[in-house]
Design a protein around this motif. Structure first.
Motif, PDB file in Angstrom:
ATOM      1  N   HIS A 157       5.350  26.856  48.808  1.00  0.00           N
ATOM      2  CA  HIS A 157       4.227  27.535  49.430  1.00  0.00           C
ATOM      3  C   HIS A 157       4.469  29.045  49.481  1.00  0.00           C
ATOM      4  O   HIS A 157       3.556  29.851  49.315  1.00  0.00           O
ATOM      5  N   ASP A 160       4.435  30.873  44.847  1.00  0.00           N
ATOM      6  CA  ASP A 160       3.548  30.140  43.939  1.00  0.00           C
ATOM      7  C   ASP A 160       3.343  30.893  42.634  1.00  0.00           C
ATOM      8  O   ASP A 160       2.296  30.817  42.029  1.00  0.00           O
ATOM      9  N   ARG A 161       4.374  31.622  42.218  1.00  0.00           N
ATOM     10  CA  ARG A 161       4.279  32.329  40.947  1.00  0.00           C
ATOM     11  C   ARG A 161       3.986  31.336  39.818  1.00  0.00           C
ATOM     12  O   ARG A 161       4.373  30.171  39.887  1.00  0.00           O
ATOM     13  N   SER A 162       3.342  31.830  38.769  1.00  0.00           N
ATOM     14  CA  SER A 162       2.952  30.949  37.673  1.00  0.00           C
ATOM     15  C   SER A 162       4.188  30.439  36.928  1.00  0.00           C
ATOM     16  O   SER A 162       5.273  31.026  37.003  1.00  0.00           O
ATOM     17  N   ASP A 163       4.004  29.360  36.203  1.00  0.00           N
ATOM     18  CA  ASP A 163       5.098  28.790  35.414  1.00  0.00           C
ATOM     19  C   ASP A 163       5.658  29.824  34.436  1.00  0.00           C
ATOM     20  O   ASP A 163       6.870  29.939  34.247  1.00  0.00           O
ATOM     21  N   LEU A 164       4.752  30.565  33.802  1.00  0.00           N
ATOM     22  CA  LEU A 164       5.189  31.514  32.788  1.00  0.00           C
ATOM     23  C   LEU A 164       5.994  32.655  33.401  1.00  0.00           C
ATOM     24  O   LEU A 164       7.026  33.067  32.861  1.00  0.00           O
ATOM     25  N   THR A 165       5.550  33.147  34.533  1.00  0.00           N
ATOM     26  CA  THR A 165       6.278  34.219  35.211  1.00  0.00           C
ATOM     27  C   THR A 165       7.653  33.728  35.653  1.00  0.00           C
ATOM     28  O   THR A 165       8.659  34.440  35.521  1.00  0.00           O
ATOM     29  N   GLN A 183       1.191  26.373  26.442  1.00  0.00           N
ATOM     30  CA  GLN A 183       0.509  25.093  26.640  1.00  0.00           C
ATOM     31  C   GLN A 183       1.498  24.002  27.052  1.00  0.00           C
ATOM     32  O   GLN A 183       1.198  23.150  27.878  1.00  0.00           O
ATOM     33  N   PRO A 186       3.856  23.881  31.425  1.00  0.00           N
ATOM     34  CA  PRO A 186       3.725  23.169  32.710  1.00  0.00           C
ATOM     35  C   PRO A 186       4.306  21.753  32.648  1.00  0.00           C
ATOM     36  O   PRO A 186       5.064  21.348  33.533  1.00  0.00           O
ATOM     37  N   ARG A 190       7.921  20.382  34.633  1.00  0.00           N
ATOM     38  CA  ARG A 190       7.846  19.314  35.637  1.00  0.00           C
ATOM     39  C   ARG A 190       8.547  18.039  35.171  1.00  0.00           C
ATOM     40  O   ARG A 190       9.118  17.316  35.970  1.00  0.00           O
TER      41      ARG A 190
ATOM     42  N   CYS B 319      -4.156  24.738  28.391  1.00  0.00           N
ATOM     43  CA  CYS B 319      -3.040  24.499  29.304  1.00  0.00           C
ATOM     44  C   CYS B 319      -3.453  23.458  30.335  1.00  0.00           C
ATOM     45  O   CYS B 319      -4.504  23.572  30.957  1.00  0.00           O
ATOM     46  N   ALA B 323      -1.196  21.378  37.789  1.00  0.00           N
ATOM     47  CA  ALA B 323      -0.449  21.992  38.885  1.00  0.00           C
ATOM     48  C   ALA B 323      -1.370  22.752  39.835  1.00  0.00           C
ATOM     49  O   ALA B 323      -0.987  23.058  40.962  1.00  0.00           O
ATOM     50  N   PRO B 328       1.957  23.403  45.599  1.00  0.00           N
ATOM     51  CA  PRO B 328       1.362  24.643  46.122  1.00  0.00           C
ATOM     52  C   PRO B 328       0.438  25.371  45.140  1.00  0.00           C
ATOM     53  O   PRO B 328       0.416  26.598  45.169  1.00  0.00           O
ATOM     54  N   PHE B 329      -0.343  24.669  44.343  1.00  0.00           N
ATOM     55  CA  PHE B 329      -1.367  25.285  43.492  1.00  0.00           C
ATOM     56  C   PHE B 329      -0.797  26.385  42.577  1.00  0.00           C
ATOM     57  O   PHE B 329      -0.992  27.579  42.815  1.00  0.00           O
ATOM     58  N   VAL B 330      -0.115  25.949  41.544  1.00  0.00           N
ATOM     59  CA  VAL B 330       0.586  26.901  40.674  1.00  0.00           C
ATOM     60  C   VAL B 330      -0.157  27.064  39.348  1.00  0.00           C
ATOM     61  O   VAL B 330      -0.590  26.090  38.735  1.00  0.00           O
ATOM     62  N   GLN B 331      -0.290  28.308  38.911  1.00  0.00           N
ATOM     63  CA  GLN B 331      -0.916  28.617  37.628  1.00  0.00           C
ATOM     64  C   GLN B 331       0.096  28.447  36.494  1.00  0.00           C
ATOM     65  O   GLN B 331       1.293  28.620  36.696  1.00  0.00           O
ATOM     66  N   ALA B 332      -0.410  28.123  35.303  1.00  0.00           N
ATOM     67  CA  ALA B 332       0.475  28.041  34.141  1.00  0.00           C
ATOM     68  C   ALA B 332       0.936  29.443  33.733  1.00  0.00           C
ATOM     69  O   ALA B 332       2.081  29.652  33.362  1.00  0.00           O
ATOM     70  N   PHE B 333       0.024  30.401  33.797  1.00  0.00           N
ATOM     71  CA  PHE B 333       0.372  31.777  33.423  1.00  0.00           C
ATOM     72  C   PHE B 333      -0.347  32.724  34.359  1.00  0.00           C
ATOM     73  O   PHE B 333      -1.355  32.352  34.964  1.00  0.00           O
ATOM     74  N   ASP B 334       0.146  33.926  34.487  1.00  0.00           N
ATOM     75  CA  ASP B 334      -0.609  34.912  35.267  1.00  0.00           C
ATOM     76  C   ASP B 334      -0.693  36.256  34.556  1.00  0.00           C
ATOM     77  O   ASP B 334      -1.615  37.021  34.792  1.00  0.00           O
ATOM     78  N   GLY B 361      -3.026  34.348  41.329  1.00  0.00           N
ATOM     79  CA  GLY B 361      -2.270  33.239  41.900  1.00  0.00           C
ATOM     80  C   GLY B 361      -3.215  32.156  42.373  1.00  0.00           C
ATOM     81  O   GLY B 361      -4.365  32.446  42.746  1.00  0.00           O
ATOM     82  N   GLY B 362      -2.752  30.908  42.328  1.00  0.00           N
ATOM     83  CA  GLY B 362      -3.562  29.791  42.796  1.00  0.00           C
ATOM     84  C   GLY B 362      -4.934  29.813  42.146  1.00  0.00           C
ATOM     85  O   GLY B 362      -5.059  29.887  40.924  1.00  0.00           O
ATOM     86  N   HIS B 617      -1.209  37.484  46.577  1.00  0.00           N
ATOM     87  CA  HIS B 617      -2.033  36.288  46.703  1.00  0.00           C
ATOM     88  C   HIS B 617      -1.735  35.608  48.038  1.00  0.00           C
ATOM     89  O   HIS B 617      -0.591  35.364  48.384  1.00  0.00           O
ATOM     90  N   ASP B 619      -2.403  32.241  50.076  1.00  0.00           N
ATOM     91  CA  ASP B 619      -2.925  30.882  50.001  1.00  0.00           C
ATOM     92  C   ASP B 619      -3.308  30.445  51.414  1.00  0.00           C
ATOM     93  O   ASP B 619      -2.464  30.128  52.237  1.00  0.00           O
ATOM     94  N   LEU B 622      -3.060  26.344  53.291  1.00  0.00           N
ATOM     95  CA  LEU B 622      -1.980  25.703  54.030  1.00  0.00           C
ATOM     96  C   LEU B 622      -1.620  26.463  55.297  1.00  0.00           C
ATOM     97  O   LEU B 622      -0.674  26.108  55.996  1.00  0.00           O
TER      98      LEU B 622
END
Lengths: 646, 646
Positions: A157, A160-165, A183, A186, A190, B319, B323, B328-334, B361-362, B617, B619, B622
């Motif tokens: 929580h 929540d930085r992105s996967d890529l970051t 692609q 993610p 996981r 993508c 997630a 916690p609502f994660v982006q694939a990339f930012d 984010g999110g 960001h 959130d 929560l």
């Protein structure tokens, strides 16, 4: 139909005394095994260890040019008899080392089956400071490919930085991650508990692998020749060579030399794809073979480097080389290319990086630059001449940091083409000819003769010139014109056919083709053309550089062919300038070595580009001066002292 | 089944006097045409020109917030009657200009059909210093795409440089030329006499074209919404907008909101491809329509920019957004992505560059960043609140260079979903509700009513609150509970059904569906949820930023929905904080504007990245504080003075 008598058949394969080397050589080849690689070759007894090693692809250091004075080519004889007459130079071996079996490879002849250990420090590669063994420091191993094992903190929580970051934090913020990996990311993270290994090539991520796979990193370096393609599989993590495979370039089906292949594309543009696929197919066959013998998976091969001549590189990349087929012979590209493997269709990791060597101009292509890299051509204190004799002959003169490069159509004759009974240097080819009381021919693999390859062509002509049975115009003398000193057995081989005289090398009974094998008069003419072109080119480049042949501090012979040539014969027919023997050095398959270097180190790629930039391309073909020089060079040199003894 | 009487049917569509605006508005909409673009809209008489222009996608400058004091929204009435009561502020128009038809768009109401000319300097875009017309300087037009017309010196004996080197001399030595262009280059140059035009995108050559095609350069900017996708075709050479097209996002078939689409992919990974193709298909349909109306060829479209929420951007790029569907609502990339068009399957030049906006984010995605770019959110001297109400509601607070962003699930109600007779804002939707002697409803396109859209939901609730027919808990009062002052006609519309009271908006006879249309009690509950979420989010973000609502110097309303909202109604239901009316500004489809800016200028891309980096960001979902705030915000604000009059 050639005429021959049965008596000569007996003479030809019996043991003869070799006057030149003042020792008896036996025609049965000896098996020599080199450790730690386990490579094996068969050589004529009397062959120096350094030469045998070269034939096995192991190039030893020889800064003194094989004079036995520098002590750099030291090897250890593990089993078998070694005959050596080492001079007591300052670096000669002491008795202690001699007692332990150490010998100088340049001074020690092979007399029978042997097992020889090559210390790492004696390898030519070692001089390049590139790792080719398991041991040693890793300072110079600097490939574009690197792997990063990562273990990421999972998102929460508060984070929540992105996967890529999150990934970029581990592999570097500036790393380019292509869409297919974004692609996959993610799911990958996981599934694998936020751990894995990223494969990076020159600032781009090219793969994600579960677990820690950092020790697994492989690359293949290719010498893409017109005739032969050599591929070397490397462990990029340790800098160790894992295997070598060589195949005929499948483009052969479309013509023996580059010009015929260019013409194919000019006639029918659809042929371009066919030729490209032939080249790619050859590379893939080599990859498959290397993988089969090592167990390396295709998707762990991350880097490929390719050094080839202009036409080969353009065809591989799918570029129409038609402009190389007409004046003024223009290349499609000359800067190095960095491509994705799947753009070419190579059976390695699709995102693997393919480095294609920079080119200099016209027919002076990536293989020449690769050879210059291997030879470190700009770092010599003396004027240097690099000659790479393949299907084409490339010449580079380096002096005071300035380099001149040119290409001549040397090739077909030396590769056995246009020679009436010529063949490539494969099993059954006559590769060495000596004339003493009679003629002694060596064949590759010690098989019955099938034809003659390039080195035999040069040997035969040089020997005939030496014994006076051929004059400087290249004419083979009739038996009654030959000098009185010519041994009877040799004289009997001067066989008149029509208006010309041909020289019988092997009578039909001793061949596998049941046909007499001659050096034909017209073969000598082909040799004159090929050697004359190289010689004229060399003269002209030297003149442009303000040098005379005698100014040369070193003549470096590269290429598959160059390494099997006898220096004395090559000088006798004018192929090599008459420099002292110690100045003529065999540097092995320099193009292949350069390709390896570029795969193992970014610095070597930058060096290749630097050499390319500093080299002026000289197009001799249109130079009127060259035409005159060429005409003059068609006449063999006069019989002055030939500096080299072998 | 709703109950209604025939009498009310007559009342509903007859002309009524509007108390609030103290003037009569006619329910017949007036046709307004804007020049030089020729865009046309139909608006209720009494609508301000600035609002009508916004509905036509033409956003005018209004730094004073529509107070008539800055004089920046000046337009010229070319034909038709304009009623204006302009205050004599320091920037008010002088008599000379008034005589020539010039008016302030924020002070001038439309009374009938009109043709209005918009001067370039009045455009909001102009404030961005971006060119959107033929005239003017080109300083700020700085797209990543540029074209270079070249005429090369053909090779000669003295100049045999490669084709690629020759080209690079013209286009820049560091330009990356991909393999497909290198392959095409030799043929291209020789067929076209060594002349042509190179298309460059951000350091990479993406096309070669015969002749001089420098004036032809096009790009499409997309606002990729959950519900609606808007594409704008631009002439990148002149900086001129050529056309706009909007379509429903074809992903609608897979669910109305982002959560339902994420769940689809979580249930079945194969859905990812389906959803991606639905998005790409929508973009391609827009491209096809824009091309059809302009004649722009697909292979002259070199640039695409996309701004969408996190889910939309991830789905477009293929993508897996799973997630985003779990804490916690994660982006694939930012970070922003720069892709090749053919990697996505877009029907433009295959090598065209696709810019996908950075994300925060999110659920705060690229559309929010694009909106921040359009609003230049960090460049205000006062604390600013940006609210973009789409299917989701994004909130950004900017103060002293620091920015906080959050997302709330505002959406479905405002888009007509979860509203019993709700619909999107298309033809036949009730979009405006006024209560005076009786109820007056406006429908989009002046068609018989089919349902109510988001603005009508807000209007209806706000009006009921205002006249006392709804209490602060959101309960619609029974007819006998309503204040005595409530006009009889209005009271009659309070129809008890079961235990609840519902409010009749349009009786069946006046609808196209032959069914009474109500504001249902449970619709009011949905509004409370949606508005409450936005209000709670706003309060919390402001608190985190150390601000009170009254500190806000500006509230910027963005998004298709935000621009049709009535400020007073939105404040009455608590959707907007109660700031002075001059502080509430409509900034149009800010996401779309941001996408255009990123396509037109590299600097704007860098600016987007800069804003993204500086935005935290938050959130809210929560946050326990948010839950309490949300519960409190479910109660409508008390009937204090609402600052905005409209």
């Amino acid at each position: 139909v050639p005429v021959h008598g049965p008596r000569r058949a007996v003479l030809c394969r019996r043991q003869v005394s070799v006057l030149r080397e003042r020792q008896r050589v036996r025609t049965e080849e000896a098996k020599v095994t080199f450790e730690p690689t386990g490579r094996t070759v068969y050589v004529l007894p009397g062959t120096k260890i350094i030469e045998a090693a070269g034939r096995a692809g192991i190039i030893l250091q020889s800064p003194c040019g094989g004079q036995g004075t520098c002590g750099k080519c030291r090897v250890r004889v593990m089993s078998g008899a070694a005959h050596a007459d080492a001079p007591a130079g300052p670096h000669a071996l002491n008795d202690d080392l001699r007692a332990k079996g150490h010998r100088l490879a340049c001074q020690t002849a092979i007399n029978g089956p042997m097992v020889i250990e090559i210390p790492e420090e004696s390898l030519f590669e070692h001089r390049q400071q590139v790792l080719v063994s398991d041991s040693g420091a890793r300072t110079e191993l600097n490939p574009t490919v690197r792997k990063v094992h990562f273990s990421l903190v999972p998102p929460s929580h508060d984070d929540d930085r992105s996967d890529l970051t999150r990934l970029r934090e581990a592999i570097g913020p500036a790393i380019n991650v292509p869409l297919d990996l974004i692609q996959a990311l993610p799911g990958f993270l996981r599934r694998n508990d936020w751990k894995g290994t990223a494969v990076l090539a020159d600032g781009t991520a090219i793969a994600l692998e579960p677990g820690d796979t950092t020790p697994q990193a492989y690359g293949v370096a290719f010498d893409l020749g017109t005739t032969t393609v050599v591929g070397t599989l490397f462990d990029l993590h340790r800098g160790v060579e894992l295997g070598v495979d060589a195949r005929l370039n499948a483009q052969i089906a479309h013509g023996d030399d580059v010009i015929s292949r260019i013409l194919k594309v000019r006639e029918s543009p659809a042929k371009l794809l066919e030729l490209q696929q032939a080249a790619v197919g050859t590379l893939n066959a080599i990859v498959a073979s290397l993988r089969a013998s090592t167990g390396v998976p295709a998707d762990r091969i991350y880097a490929v480097s390719v050094a080839g001549n202009s036409t080969m590189q353009e065809l591989l990349c799918g570029c129409d080389p038609s402009a190389l087929g007409e004046i003024p012979f223009v290349q499609a590209f000359d800067d190095p290319l960095v491509l994705r493997a799947d753009a070419l269709g190579l059976d390695v990791l699709p995102d693997a990086e393919v480095f294609v060597f920079p080119q200099i101009g016209g027919f002076v292509g990536g293989d020449t630059v690769a050879g210059m890299v291997a030879a470190q051509l700009d770092r010599w204190d003396v004027p240097v001449l690099l000659i790479d004799i393949g299907t084409n002959g490339e010449i580079v003169v380096a002096h005071n940091g300035k380099m001149l490069a040119s290409s001549t159509a040397a090739g077909p004759a030396f590769e056995g083409a246009r020679i009436r009974q010529g063949m490539r240097a494969t099993a059954g080819a006559i590769d060495k000819v000596l004339i003493a009381e009679d003629v002694s021919c060596n064949t590759i693999g010690n098989r019955p003769a099938r034809g003659l390859c390039g080195t035999a062509l040069i040997d035969a002509a040089a020997e005939l010139l030496r014994v006076g049975a051929m004059d400087e115009t290249g004419r083979i003398l009739a038996a009654d014109e030959a000098p009185a000193s010519l041994p009877r057995a040799v004289r009997d081989r001067l066989v008149p056919i029509g208006h010309e005289t041909n020289f019988l090398l092997v009578p039909a009974a001793d061949t596998s083709i049941r046909e007499d094998i001659y050096l034909w008069q017209r073969d000598a003419r082909e040799l004159q053309l090929a050697a004359g072109a190289l010689r004229a080119g060399t003269c002209l480049l030297l003149r442009r550089a303000g040098l005379r042949p005698e100014d040369l501090g070193a003549v470096l012979l590269a290429g598959a062919f160059g390494n099997f040539i006898r220096r004395s014969s090559a000088q006798r027919v004018g192929l090599l300038p008459r420099v002292p023997c110690s100045s003529v050095r065999f540097i092995g398959n320099a193009a292949s070595m350069g390709a390896k270097l570029a795969m193992l180190s970014k610095d070597q790629r930058a060096y290749a580009m630097d050499l390319k930039r500093r080299t002026e391309h000289v197009d001799l073909s249109l130079d009127p001066e060259f035409q005159a020089e060429f005409a003059a060079a068609m006449v063999f040199p006069t019989a002055d002292e030939v500096p080299c003894a072998s």
